[in-house]
Scaffold this active site. Structure first.
Site, PDB file in Angstrom:
ATOM      1  N   GLU A 113      -1.237  -8.546   4.922  1.00 46.52           N
ATOM      2  CA  GLU A 113      -1.381  -8.678   6.630  1.00 46.52           C
ATOM      3  C   GLU A 113      -2.594  -8.822   7.081  1.00 46.52           C
ATOM      4  O   GLU A 113      -2.801  -9.458   8.309  1.00 46.52           O
ATOM      5  CB  GLU A 113      -0.415  -7.645   7.050  1.00 46.52           C
ATOM      6  CG  GLU A 113      -1.135  -6.412   7.164  1.00 46.52           C
ATOM      7  CD  GLU A 113      -1.025  -5.559   5.929  1.00 46.52           C
ATOM      8  OE1 GLU A 113      -0.684  -6.025   4.903  1.00 46.52           O
ATOM      9  OE2 GLU A 113      -1.464  -4.488   6.083  1.00 46.52           O
TER      10      GLU A 113
ATOM     11  N   HIS B 154      -3.558  -5.643   1.176  1.00 42.04           N
ATOM     12  CA  HIS B 154      -3.059  -5.740   2.504  1.00 42.04           C
ATOM     13  C   HIS B 154      -2.877  -7.281   2.594  1.00 42.04           C
ATOM     14  O   HIS B 154      -3.751  -7.672   3.397  1.00 42.04           O
ATOM     15  CB  HIS B 154      -3.581  -4.955   3.312  1.00 42.04           C
ATOM     16  CG  HIS B 154      -3.505  -3.614   3.619  1.00 42.04           C
ATOM     17  ND1 HIS B 154      -2.468  -2.779   4.124  1.00 42.04           N
ATOM     18  CD2 HIS B 154      -4.155  -2.555   3.010  1.00 42.04           C
ATOM     19  CE1 HIS B 154      -2.711  -1.538   3.851  1.00 42.04           C
ATOM     20  NE2 HIS B 154      -3.714  -1.262   3.162  1.00 42.04           N
TER      21      HIS B 154
ATOM     22  N   CYS C  91       0.864  -1.136   0.119  1.00 41.93           N
ATOM     23  CA  CYS C  91      -0.066   0.071   0.132  1.00 41.93           C
ATOM     24  C   CYS C  91       0.681   1.255   0.009  1.00 41.93           C
ATOM     25  O   CYS C  91       1.696   1.699  -0.939  1.00 41.93           O
ATOM     26  CB  CYS C  91      -0.912   0.073   1.239  1.00 41.93           C
ATOM     27  SG  CYS C  91      -2.397   1.076   1.087  1.00 41.93           S
TER      28      CYS C  91
END
Lengths: 233, 722
Positions: free
Chosen positions: A207, A205, A88
């Protein structure tokens, strides 16, 4: 020995803790938060530049962080072949720093968009996709305002040809259709890498997609990206 | 100045002298309605505030609730109505900034934001669309940048908010149970350290601004709106939590409404000490600022720390690392005086207690209006058509256009996300889930403030129960017109009584809240519809699955709770029939409690595959909403609904409280669990097909295709906002 991952924290980073947490849950991984002024990057096996609003995104997303001393150390790590992952805002920083080609513009809707997306794997030979196969569909969310990838037409064709487009937004059947493109990004591009395949930037993302409990589709696809990275480290 | 003649006389008596300009300004800020609750304090004592989980109740920067395993959750709610009406982007942003500071100042980490928005009718008013669009963008830009997910909210459009929109923001924080920090000066000799942004002229007199109606037209009030800086706030959060978690802070107070005036007088009076401050040390942003402006500025991103001098050096090092400015501006003293200096010379010397404790104002309460006769029921259009019209109402349609602009994922805690279930669910580090939802219904409240007050608490509790949560705590926000108007004050009193009675009945403690008066239309002087908001959090003991409010093929549909003929204030009456009046739904805390427990358990154990509460739009809309995500129809027999005899419109669109819809593959088990719990329920239909059909026995009442349901519900807000 566990692979050691440095997650770089700039002032204004806000997905740094999430990245550390997601990596620490994987087997054979150690992750540390590394403040951007600390010199320790060279002690690590891989580097993650996390999402957020580094330096408040003043001037232009990623522009100030790209000029910070930390970036010189990250560049050196990339030159030595260490996996360097920009997520990002981290992707924006890597582009601003010239580690990856092209530009990231404001979404075509001119609005921030937070949404789970389907992504097609278009290259399985990078340090971040080696545990996937080409054509595989991943489910990982996006959350950004400036994620519309742009490069001149000729460059886009070259990126595709050379296998540097790693992920594309797609529908559930793996087709990168216009309706599956959340931001108006060129050729549905969500992630690109450098020629050596050890530096990748992506808008989604990973994560946020490493645990089934957090995923609407019950997947842990984000973990595949980190596992690939650890294996390559 | 907003002080009344009587208050001014009282101040002169208290001091035995004429206050100087700075002192007047301090009293003006601190005795404003916004800071002192002088019209509401007495009544707010009716709320139940104690409970086995309550660690800190109302009166502090945030309420604190024990969630087990050594953790506590903190809650706070605020509004930024007037600033948002003047500058929607900046006003909404700084509203978020303010509520975040309250959560940080008790030493907790902000983990979620919730926003409740009330605007004029976007189908008729370009102005309201403009306000709404920019408020959403302001919330998004600020919340997204500071990295706190915005996970839930509630939106209502009504013409009474055309000139006075409501922007309520709430925040949930997380802390270790023993590490809560209070804003109290208890140790003479402690240093007073001002941390964060510089002090400018923005927001000067903001608390007073919030305590009157938007008088001269919004433009004249621009200087009363603060300037947002989410980047500075992010650094402030990171730096302060680092020193707080290291145990280096003795006390902390955010600078919000009333600026330094409020912060200094409150830490001193709450802690039973005094303060001695050199205002010349406050870092100002503009030249030529004097002590009065410094004391009443509401510049954002500032906090007051109370530090043991021995630890000040370590705190300074951390703040320097984040490049967060900080200045020692004074010390805590014995005694109780608030002594302020300007370049050494004492310019203010006031008893802190007198400043912090404004006298209450007794308000007159108007008589209850005569019971209005039930409105005549006009001829009703075909029910299928009405259903689609309701689904496309800005008050009911999908909120995707809003919540997709908010980062609702950051933090890796958001398990049930906006749009997926009735409440959002956060994962807590102890393995439990926290269900979060805020609700209000200004139409119900306007027709019957008492029932409306109870009802908004009931609705929030239902939403929490529908994702498997047991309601454990609430914060409220009460928004009304000018309290000196006896009719407005009557609405306020009855609302509080309704809410407090319901909380008492379901055993739900109120751990904090806010009151906002003077919300009225500048032009007509007409007050907004009474707008109480309840934010309820619920605990899911062991979080293992994701909640859903969507049907899947082949499931049975169970209606829980009784439907009554209560169409007063319903979306059906007001949008479809154009009728205002009628019987407002009444909430029964005892019956509801049983339903919450039973439904939450069915959801947690997975016996109910999905659950959805019936509220705006009634049973018909609730069923239709459950069809949208998986594009699947259902066939429902209205004759089987629990409750007395009902007409078809009542069965479909009455907004009776205490009701849920469940879908399950195990109807026998679900039914028997509900029966054992004493909760009325019935299997009313089955999921499947491409149409949604409502029948009575063999007679068809309404039939619409799932495509038309989805089409009506999915797009309107996005289309309106463009």
């Amino acid at each position: 020995m566990a692979a050691r991952v440095a997650v770089i924290r700039f002032p204004g980073s806000n997905c740094d803790m999430d990245a550390v947490q997601a990596i620490r849950t994987l087997k054979g991984a150690r992750a540390d938060l590394v403040w951007h002024e600390d010199k320790a990057v060279s002690d690590y096996d891989a580097v993650v530049v996390p999402g957020g609003f580094s330096f408040g995104d003043y001037l232009r997303a990623g522009a100030i962080a790209a000029k910070s001393p930390a970036m010189e150390r990250i560049r050196k790590a990339a030159d030595q072949g260490l996996p360097v992952l920009g997520i990002c805002n981290g992707f924006q920083i890597l582009i601003e720093a010239g580690l990856l080609p092209g530009a990231l513009l404001r979404n075509s809707t001119l609005r921030f968009v937070c949404r789970w997306t389907a992504l097609r794997v278009d290259s399985d030979s990078t340090s971040f996709t080696r545990r996937m196969r080409k054509g595989q569909v991943l489910h990982i969310p996006i959350a950004h305002n400036e994620g519309r990838y742009y490069a001149p037409k000729g460059d886009l064709a070259r990126l595709s040809r050379e296998g540097l487009v790693v992920l594309r937004y797609c529908d559930e059947d793996g087709v990168p259709s216009a309706s599956a493109n959340p931001t108006g990004t060129s050729d549905n591009i969500a992630a690109i890498c450098n020629r050596a395949g050890n530096v990748m930037g992506l808008m989604p993302h990973p994560e946020r997609g490493t645990e089934p409990l957090l995923s609407p589709s019950g997947s842990d696809d984000g973990a595949l990206i980190f596992r690939s990275m650890l294996e390559a480290a | 100045m907003g002080l009344t003649g009587e208050e001014a006389a009282r101040i002169r008596r208290l001091l035995g002298r004429e206050p100087n300009e700075t002192e007047w300004a301090i009293f003006d800020a601190e005795w404003s309605e916004h800071s002192s609750y002088k019209s509401s304090k007495g009544l707010l004592r009716r709320f139940p505030t104690k409970g086995k989980r309550v660690l800190l109740g109302p009166g502090y920067d945030a309420g604190v609730v024990d969630v087990g395993g050594g953790y506590a959750v903190t809650l706070h709610i605020e509004s930024h109505n007037h600033p948002s009406a003047v500058d929607p982007y900046g006003g909404a942003s700084t509203g978020i900034g303010g509520v975040l500071r309250d959560i940080i100042s008790v030493g907790s980490r902000p983990i979620a934001l919730v926003d409740v928005l009330r605007f004029g009718d976007p189908e008729r008013s370009g102005h309201s669309k403009w306000l709404f669009r920019n408020v959403v963008r302001g919330i998004a830009d600020y919340g997204n940048c500071v990295g706190v997910p915005t996970i839930a909210g509630d939106i209502e459009f009504d013409e009474s908010f055309e000139r006075n929109c409501l922007v309520d923001v709430a925040c949930v924080g997380l802390a270790r149970k023993g590490s809560v920090i209070l804003g109290e000066a208890r140790h003479p000799g402690d240093l007073l350290v001002l941390v964060g942004g510089s002090t400018g002229r923005d927001g000067v007199g903001g608390a007073a601004f919030a305590s009157k109606s938007l008088a001269k037209g919004p433009e004249s009030e621009r200087k009363s709106v603060q300037v947002p800086d989410p980047f500075m706030k992010k650094l402030l959060i990171d730096a302060i939590l680092e020193v707080a978690e290291a145990g280096l802070i003795r006390g902390m107070k955010d600078l919000g409404g009333g600026g330094l005036s409020t912060a200094l007088s409150e830490v001193a009076s709450k802690g039973g000490c005094g303060v001695d401050v050199e205002l010349g040390r406050v870092q100002v942003r503009e030249p030529g600022m004097g002590p009065t402006e410094v004391m009443t500025s509401e510049s954002q991103e500032r906090m007051l720390l109370l530090l043991d001098p021995k630890k000040a050096e370590r705190v300074a090092r951390t703040l320097d690392k984040y490049e967060v400015p900080h200045q020692v501006i004074g010390r805590v003293t014995g005694g109780n005086s608030m002594k302020l200096r300007w370049n050494g010379k004492v310019v203010v010397d006031l008893p802190a207690k007198a400043v912090a404790e404004a006298p209450l104002i007794p308000r007159k309460r108007g008589p209850a209006p005569r019971q209005a006769r039930s409105p005549a029921m006009p001829k009703t259009p075909p029910l299928g058509e009405s259903l689609l019209s309701l689904l496309s109402s800005p008050n009911i349609s999908s909120r995707r256009w809003v919540y997709e602009q908010y980062d609702h994922e950051v933090g890796l805690r958001t398990v049930a996300k906006p749009g997926e279930a009735d409440a959002s669910v956060l994962r807590l580090p102890n393995g439990a889930g926290l269900a979060v939802k805020a609700d209000g219904n200004s139409r119900h409240s306007s027709l019957d403030p008492r029932k409306g007050g109870a009802g908004c608490v009931a609705e929030a509790c239902r939403n929490v129960a529908a994702v498997g949560g047991e309601p454990i705590a609430m914060v409220d926000h009460l928004q009304f017109g000018d309290p000196s108007d006896p009719e407005v004050y009557r609405q306020f009193v009855e609302t509080v009584e309704g809410m407090a009675g319901y909380c008492e009945g379901v055993g739900l403690p109120v751990v904090g809240g806010k009151v906002s008066f003077y919300n009225e239309d500048v032009g007509s002087g007409r007050a907004i519809k009474p707008s109480p908001i309840a934010m309820v959090v619920g605990l899911i003991p062991a979080l293992k699955k994701r909640a859903s409010s969507s049907f899947s093929d082949g499931e049975s549909v169970i209606a829980v709770g009784e439907t009554r003929p209560e169409l007063g204030g319903s979306e059906y009456f007001e949008r479809v029939l154009g009728v205002v009046g009628g019987t407002v739904p009444a909430a029964d805390p005892r019956a509801d409690s049983r339903a919450y427990k039973a439904v939450a358990k069915l959801v947690r154990t997975g016996v109910a595959a999905s659950a959805h509460d019936c509220s705006k739009g009634g049973f018909g809309v609730a069923v239709a909403e459950m069809c949208t995500r998986n594009s699947i129809g259902a066939t429902i027999d209205l004759g089987l609904l629990p409750g007395g005899a009902l007409s078809d419109p009542e069965a479909l669109f009455s907004e009776s409280h205490g009701r849920f819809l469940l879908s399950t593959r195990n109807p026998v088990r679900a039914k028997s669990a509900l029966r054992r719990a004493g909760v009325p329920s019935a299997v009313v239909g089955k999921v499947g097909g491409s149409h949604l059909s409502f029948e009575r026995g063999r007679k068809r009442v309404a039939r619409v295709s799932v495509d038309s349901v989805t089409g009506s519900w999915e797009e309107p807000l996005g289309r309106l906002m463009g």
